[in-house]
Design an enzyme around this catalytic site. Structure first.
Site, PDB file in Angstrom:
ATOM      1  N   GLY A   1       0.780  -1.232   0.000  1.00 19.15           N
ATOM      2  CA  GLY A   1       0.000   0.000   0.000  1.00 19.15           C
ATOM      3  C   GLY A   1       0.808   1.276   0.000  1.00 19.15           C
ATOM      4  CG  ASP A   2       3.241   4.593   1.678  1.00 21.63           C
ATOM      5  OD1 ASP A   2       3.490   5.129   0.583  1.00 21.63           O
ATOM      6  OD2 ASP A   2       3.450   5.147   2.774  1.00 21.63           O
ATOM      7  CB  ILE A   3       6.217   0.006  -2.294  1.00 21.75           C
ATOM      8  CG1 ILE A   3       5.608  -1.294  -1.788  1.00 21.75           C
ATOM      9  CG2 ILE A   3       7.670  -0.219  -2.694  1.00 21.75           C
ATOM     10  CD1 ILE A   3       5.594  -2.429  -2.808  1.00 21.75           C
TER      11      ILE A   3
END
Length: 373
Positions: free
Chosen positions: A21-23
């Site tokens: 979700g937030d690489i």
């Protein structure tokens, strides 16, 4: 190497049904020996961001204030515009699709290859979503490796269905120049470091060094005789004799250097320095000068005389392996080596002074060579 490991982590997460979700680069943590962790999984963050509310993007995905954007275009929504942060915080987020992670991974890999420059900022990401911005120009200018550019462009495709899975990218680029086959062997070995103390790490490297080096030189030597060598020992011996320079040796050297300072046994620290002496023969000049040399020099401050003596021998040996001296290193001896070695000349231990006498002539010769190259 970092891109390979992050792809592995993403593949393993997706294989068990977990999306990140937030690489982004801030969420990739590295150990001193180069092992990567993918951290801060963001299942609690909204899967969609209103296009007209940049404060929502800043709150959830840009706390560092860099305005760099790794959010996939499909995660920006025209629906429910002007939702407040309070409303978004109260909502139960839906699961992010794996293809959105792949887009973020492409932005992260691009940043690695672009020396920290972002592929998209927020305004460019929104323009890209509308078809008004093309990142190809930035990639062409800053990413020299054509395979890396190809992979990144595929990952950041505006069409989610055009992006491959992490597993498919690994399969596609495995055995290529981007992800050489020895990565798998080094990664397997590197995992052991998570469960060993520094002394054990040095023992592990010493035990598996020939196998690791053989795996690397068979790929990078460019010599048919080494590739066809019947045994591990023969492949390594031929590489050492030919003094071929293999960039992959840097990965092994990083493991050795990370363990030197933490080793509590004098014998382990001495063994580590001997390992660096051996690795330097086929290491690149950059690896010798930027990685190995500083650790050898720091070992001159070791409390054990035998380690200080071995460090002197290691410095002479690894500098002998350098073929080309970059202009930035022309003052290496005058400004760095000789001032440090002057302390060894007055060392209270006879063993250290004897070691200095053994290598002094060779260091003097190398000093002249470095000035003449």
């Amino acid at each position: 190497w970092v891109a390979y490991q992050v792809l592995l982590a993403t593949r393993d997460s997706h294989a068990v049904g977990v999306t990140h979700g937030d690489i982004k680069c801030e969420n990739v943590l590295m150990t001193s020996w180069g092992w990567c962790f993918l951290s801060d999984y963001a299942s609690y963050k909204p899967s969609e961001i209103p296009v007209d509310n940049p404060s929502a993007f800043t709150y959830f995905f840009d706390s560092g204030g860099r305005r760099r954007c790794c959010i996939a275009p499909e995660r920006f929504s025209n629906e429910n515009r002007s939702r407040s942060l309070e409303t978004m915080l109260d909502e139960t987020p839906t699961k992010v699709h794996p293809s959105a992670d792949i887009f973020a991974l492409g932005c992260t890999v691009a940043e690695l290859f672009m020396d920290g420059n972002a592929l998209f900022d927020l305004s460019e990401a929104l323009q890209y979503r509308r078809g008004e911005y093309d990142p190809c120009e930035a990639l062409e200018a800053d990413v020299k490796d054509d395979l890396a550019r190809q992979m990144i462009m595929s990952m950041v495709s505006i069409d989610p269905s055009a992006r491959l899975s992490a597993r498919e990218y690994l399969e596609q680029y495995y055995h290529s120049r981007l992800f050489p086959s020895y990565f798998e062997r080094v990664h397997e070995f590197s995992a052991q470091f998570l469960h060993l103390d520094a002394n054990g790490k040095i023992d592990a490297i010493n035990a598996e060094l020939d196998d690791l080096l053989a795996t690397i030189v068979r790929v990078e030597s460019g010599m048919d005789a080494i590739e066809r060598a019947s045994t591990t020992e023969d492949a390594v011996a031929m590489a050492m004799q030919s003094r071929v320079k293999c960039p992959g040796v840097h990965l092994v050297a990083a493991h050795v250097c990370s363990a030197i300072r933490g080793a509590t046994l004098v014998s382990a620290r001495v063994r580590a320095l001997k390992l660096l002496r051996r690795l330097s023969v086929i290491a690149t000049d950059e690896c010798v000068l930027q990685l190995m040399l500083p650790f050898c020099v720091s070992s001159l401050q070791d409390a054990a005389a035998i380690v200080r003596a071995e460090a002197l021998r290691a410095i002479a040996d690894i500098l002998t392996a350098v073929n080309e001296v970059p202009q930035s290193e022309f003052g290496l001896f005058r400004e760095y080596i000789w001032p440090i070695l002057s302390n060894a000349a007055s060392d209270s231990e006879t063993l250290v002074r004897i070691a200095l006498g053994e290598v002094l002539a060779e260091l003097a010769r190398l000093s002249v060579e470095f000035l003449q190259r």
